[in-house]
Design an enzyme around this catalytic site. Structure first.
Site, PDB file in Angstrom:
ATOM      1  N   SER A 159       0.814  -1.210   0.000  1.00 13.55           N
ATOM      2  CA  SER A 159       0.000   0.000   0.000  1.00 13.55           C
ATOM      3  C   SER A 159       0.853   1.269   0.000  1.00 13.55           C
ATOM      4  CB  SER A 159      -0.916   0.018   1.221  1.00 13.55           C
ATOM      5  OG  SER A 159      -1.712  -1.136   1.245  1.00 13.55           O
TER       6      SER A 159
HETATM    7  N1  SAH Z   1      -1.262  -4.251   3.628  1.00  9.52           N
HETATM    8  C1  SAH Z   1      -0.619  -4.876   2.518  1.00  9.52           C
HETATM    9  C2  SAH Z   1      -1.505  -4.763   1.308  1.00  9.52           C
HETATM   10  C3  SAH Z   1      -1.449  -5.962   0.489  1.00  9.52           C
HETATM   11  S1  SAH Z   1      -2.551  -5.973  -0.900  1.00  9.52           S
HETATM   12  C4  SAH Z   1       0.737  -4.243   2.257  1.00  9.52           C
HETATM   13  O1  SAH Z   1       0.891  -3.053   2.543  1.00  9.52           O
HETATM   14  O2  SAH Z   1       1.629  -4.916   1.767  1.00  9.52           O
HETATM   15  C5  SAH Z   1      -3.880  -6.934  -0.255  1.00  9.52           C
HETATM   16  C6  SAH Z   1      -3.566  -8.341   0.148  1.00  9.52           C
HETATM   17  O3  SAH Z   1      -4.816  -8.955   0.497  1.00  9.52           O
HETATM   18  C7  SAH Z   1      -2.958  -9.207  -0.944  1.00  9.52           C
HETATM   19  O4  SAH Z   1      -1.757  -9.767  -0.475  1.00  9.52           O
HETATM   20  C8  SAH Z   1      -4.016 -10.278  -1.193  1.00  9.52           C
HETATM   21  O5  SAH Z   1      -3.472 -11.550  -1.511  1.00  9.52           O
HETATM   22  C9  SAH Z   1      -4.740 -10.306   0.144  1.00  9.52           C
HETATM   23  N2  SAH Z   1      -6.094 -10.880   0.105  1.00  9.52           N
HETATM   24  C10 SAH Z   1      -7.065 -10.690  -0.808  1.00  9.52           C
HETATM   25  N3  SAH Z   1      -8.166 -11.394  -0.479  1.00  9.52           N
HETATM   26  C11 SAH Z   1      -7.873 -12.042   0.681  1.00  9.52           C
HETATM   27  C12 SAH Z   1      -8.589 -12.936   1.520  1.00  9.52           C
HETATM   28  N4  SAH Z   1      -9.846 -13.325   1.250  1.00  9.52           N
HETATM   29  N5  SAH Z   1      -7.979 -13.399   2.618  1.00  9.52           N
HETATM   30  C13 SAH Z   1      -6.705 -13.036   2.927  1.00  9.52           C
HETATM   31  N6  SAH Z   1      -5.974 -12.202   2.175  1.00  9.52           N
HETATM   32  C14 SAH Z   1      -6.552 -11.705   1.064  1.00  9.52           C
END
Ligand code: SAH
Length: 222
Positions: A69
């Protein structure tokens, strides 16, 4: 374009200080949140290819087609969560683990769920490097929350849900706070749900954001 045009100026410490100033001018003013951002080396969470851009206020690609993010959004969401030192927090979507690390510096315990095993393992290694011992990880479908550990004081969702995340709201304490991007399509609304203590929620919109979607089930690939 001359070679070197893309090379950012300043030492990492100078670039971090500049980023923190920029976040403050955009409304991330909570000293605890800014302090946590200052203490967390974002370059540890970005892939080699984009490492030079770790201190820019931008989302960047990570493995498995996901993103780390944008620092401003991390700051905004963390501030909106109004954490207390005793808070037990659930985070959905560990991704790189950057947001998790920030939460772990401000809360007692952070439970985090990721649907890609690869991302989970990489994030765990980073938490170990930083000595963050109050993070509990889980490979699974975060849409279901973490029933065994519920209820939580705070919940942060870092992937976009199509609609109100009812199953997660059900795992929040009556006076808890949940922050999540909600909406279909590439642009969603960041919503803060604050429990009113009687089973209802006061909703506040915090603006437009762009998150990857919250998908069902765990990823079949690594
Ligand atoms: N806070 C993280 C953002 C990652 S993007 C950072 O700053 O790095 C969002 C993440 O949510 C991705 O890694 C994706 O794989 C995960 N995601 C999407 N749907 C999900 C679910 N149902 N359960 C767990 N993780 C999920």
């Amino acid at each position: 374009m001359a070679a070197g045009d893309d090379v950012p100026e300043g030492t990492p410490a100078e670039r971090l200080a500049k980023l923190v100033l920029a976040l403050r001018s955009q409304g991330v003013t909570d000293p605890g949140v800014l302090g946590a951002i200052e203490k967390t080396p974002r370059d540890l969470f970005t892939p080699e290819l984009f490492r030079e851009r770790s201190w820019e206020d931008q989302a960047l690609p990570i493995a498995c087609g996901q993103t780390i993010s944008q620092p401003f959004i991390v700051g905004l969401m963390t501030q909106a969560l109004t954490l207390e030192p005793r808070s037990r927090v659930l985070e959905i979507g560990t991704g790189s683990g950057y947001q998790t690390a920030i939460l772990s510096r401000l809360a007692r315990l952070v439970y985090t769920v990721e649907r890609y095993r690869t991302l989970m393992k990489e994030a765990e290694a980073r938490f170990a490097v930083l000595g963050l011992t109050n993070i509990i990880t889980r490979f699974g479908d975060g849409g279901e929350g973490w029933a065994e550990q519920a209820p939580f004081d705070r919940i942060m969702v870092t992937a976009a849900a199509d609609e109100e995340p009812k199953r997660l709201l059900a795992q929040l304490k009556p006076s808890g706070v949940l922050v999540a991007p909600v909406g279909r399509g590439p642009v969603q609304t960041l919503i803060r749900y604050a429990g009113d203590g009687k089973g209802g929620f006061v909703q506040e919109s915090l603006g437009e954001v762009r998150f990857v979607p919250l998908l069902e089930g765990t990823a079949k690939e690594l």
